[in-house]
Design a protein around this motif. Structure first.
Motif, PDB file in Angstrom:
ATOM      1  N   ASN A 252       0.850  -1.180   0.000  1.00  0.00           N
ATOM      2  CA  ASN A 252       0.000   0.000   0.000  1.00  0.00           C
ATOM      3  C   ASN A 252       0.895   1.243   0.000  1.00  0.00           C
ATOM      4  O   ASN A 252       1.834   1.338   0.787  1.00  0.00           O
TER       5      ASN A 252
ATOM      6  N   ASP B  61       0.398   4.373   0.927  1.00  0.00           N
ATOM      7  CA  ASP B  61       0.398   5.149   2.179  1.00  0.00           C
ATOM      8  C   ASP B  61       1.200   4.441   3.265  1.00  0.00           C
ATOM      9  O   ASP B  61       1.981   5.070   3.992  1.00  0.00           O
ATOM     10  N   GLU B  62       1.005   3.137   3.396  1.00  0.00           N
ATOM     11  CA  GLU B  62       1.756   2.379   4.399  1.00  0.00           C
ATOM     12  C   GLU B  62       3.244   2.362   4.053  1.00  0.00           C
ATOM     13  O   GLU B  62       4.098   2.406   4.947  1.00  0.00           O
ATOM     14  N   THR B  63       3.554   2.291   2.758  1.00  0.00           N
ATOM     15  CA  THR B  63       4.956   2.320   2.336  1.00  0.00           C
ATOM     16  C   THR B  63       5.591   3.656   2.675  1.00  0.00           C
ATOM     17  O   THR B  63       6.725   3.714   3.166  1.00  0.00           O
TER      18      THR B  63
ATOM     19  N   ASP C 263       4.734   5.635   5.077  1.00  0.00           N
ATOM     20  CA  ASP C 263       4.932   5.664   6.534  1.00  0.00           C
ATOM     21  C   ASP C 263       6.165   4.857   6.928  1.00  0.00           C
ATOM     22  O   ASP C 263       6.959   5.288   7.780  1.00  0.00           O
TER      23      ASP C 263
END
Length: 375
Positions: free
Chosen positions: A285, A287-289, A291
């Protein structure tokens, strides 16, 4: 009139009208009888009130792939020049590609297409016309709608294998290596042969013009197409970001790959700076990457771009250096050539390196079945 319904006669008629409009009212363009079946029409061009004229013998094909230019048009124009008459060959077509136009210009063959690509040069009477029309085939161009093109994910796979692996090849080899259907591979190979990007002896591909193949593919794609990426800022800088990669969880190390200018810098010196571009595998993902990498989303001034990986094949031949995965030279070249700003120039610099050092990136046929991602 729909292009699909264009006849040879109507094509000549429309071409004559285009030429008449370009020359203006002080010139005459007239169709003359022609007895030879080797040509589609004969035009006589002269300035009004002048007895000097030039004769243009017309070829009016529905399509002009480079292979047609080499195998059909060049022998004809050579014969015309041996006859040594004030006669020139003029190709009139619905649309002529940039590669075919270059071939025609290089061999001093006049051309005119209905989108506005025109190059006619005659010594007596003095005529020089050069205009630029459509760079891509109109959707209604005969044969173009159904032609298998170099756009799309599937074509990208075949281009990468043809570029990276030295011939000879068979279609079945390429089918297995790319996991594409054999009918699709066969159709695309026919297109590439028409464009003189590959040469075959029977069913065996004996030569690949990998440089022009990559350029042709790059013309059909855009690295930063709308919605394909997002911009971020690395608070501690790009160098520090790359330095932390080996400490990331395995899924990020394997699923992120550096492309663009930073990947090109492995092989050639390009301008300092530029954005770090990272392909993000579909399993991750964005966004998760972001972060996990400690990146901050920004609307402007991004120094890191996270790109949606279109296909795992972009990691074919990728190499890990200091824990960071970099795409192969051919993928980096494709992405630079299809990128914005100074990236195409960086892509050309990388192509020069690849031309001079094929041993550093091309592999033998024994490696054609290599897995898409190599560690």
């Amino acid at each position: 009139m729909e292009s699909s319904l264009i006849t040879e006669a109507s094509l000549v008629e429309q071409g004559v009208q285009v030429l008449t409009d370009l020359l203006g009212p002080e010139w005459q363009v007239a169709l003359r009888p022609i007895q030879s079946k080797a040509f589609d029409a004969s035009l006589e061009v002269r300035a009004k009130g002048d007895s000097t004229f030039t004769r243009l013998l017309v070829e009016a094909p529905r399509a002009v792939p480079p292979r047609f230019a080499v195998e059909r048009l060049l022998p004809k124009v050579q014969l015309l020049r041996e006859v040594n008459q004030p006669t020139n060959l003029l190709v009139i077509a619905p649309w002529i590609s940039s590669q075919a136009r270059e071939l025609l210009r290089r061999n001093r063959i006049a051309y005119l297409d209905l989108t506005g690509n025109v190059d006619i040069r005659v010594a007596r009477p003095a005529i020089i016309i050069h205009t630029v029309g459509a760079e891509k085939a109109p959707r209604s161009a005969p044969g173009e709608r159904s032609r298998t093109t170099l756009a799309g994910v599937k074509a990208g796979r075949l281009v990468r294998v043809l570029a990276d692996v030295r011939p000879p090849h068979r279609a079945t080899d390429l089918h297995r290596a790319t996991r594409l259907s054999l009918p699709y591979v066969s159709r695309l190979l026919e297109t590439l042969e028409d464009q003189l990007l590959i040469r075959r002896d029977g069913r065996i591909i004996t030569d690949v013009d990998w440089g022009e193949l990559l350029r042709a593919r790059a013309q059909e794609i855009s690295l930063l197409s709308r919605g394909s990426y997002r911009g971020f800022l690395a608070p501690n800088g790009v160098a520090a970001l790359l330095h932390q990669f080996p400490q990331l969880p395995t899924e990020y190390v394997d699923g992120l790959s550096v492309t663009g200018s930073s990947a090109a810098q492995r092989f050639v010196q390009v301008a300092v700076g530029g954005q770090l571009m990272l392909y993000v595998a579909p399993s991750l993902n964005i966004d998760e990457t972001a972060d996990a990498l400690g990146l901050l989303p920004v609307a402007e001034g991004a120094d890191v771009l996270l790109l949606n990986e279109p296909d795992a094949f972009v990691r074919r031949g990728a190499e890990f250096i200091d824990g960071v995965q970099y795409v192969a030279a051919s993928q980096a070249a494709l992405d630079c050539l299809s990128g914005p700003g100074r990236m195409p120039a960086e892509g050309e610099a990388l192509m020069d390196f690849m031309e001079a050092h094929p041993e550093q990136w091309r592999v033998s046929k024994n490696d054609i079945g290599a897995s898409p991602v190599q560690h």
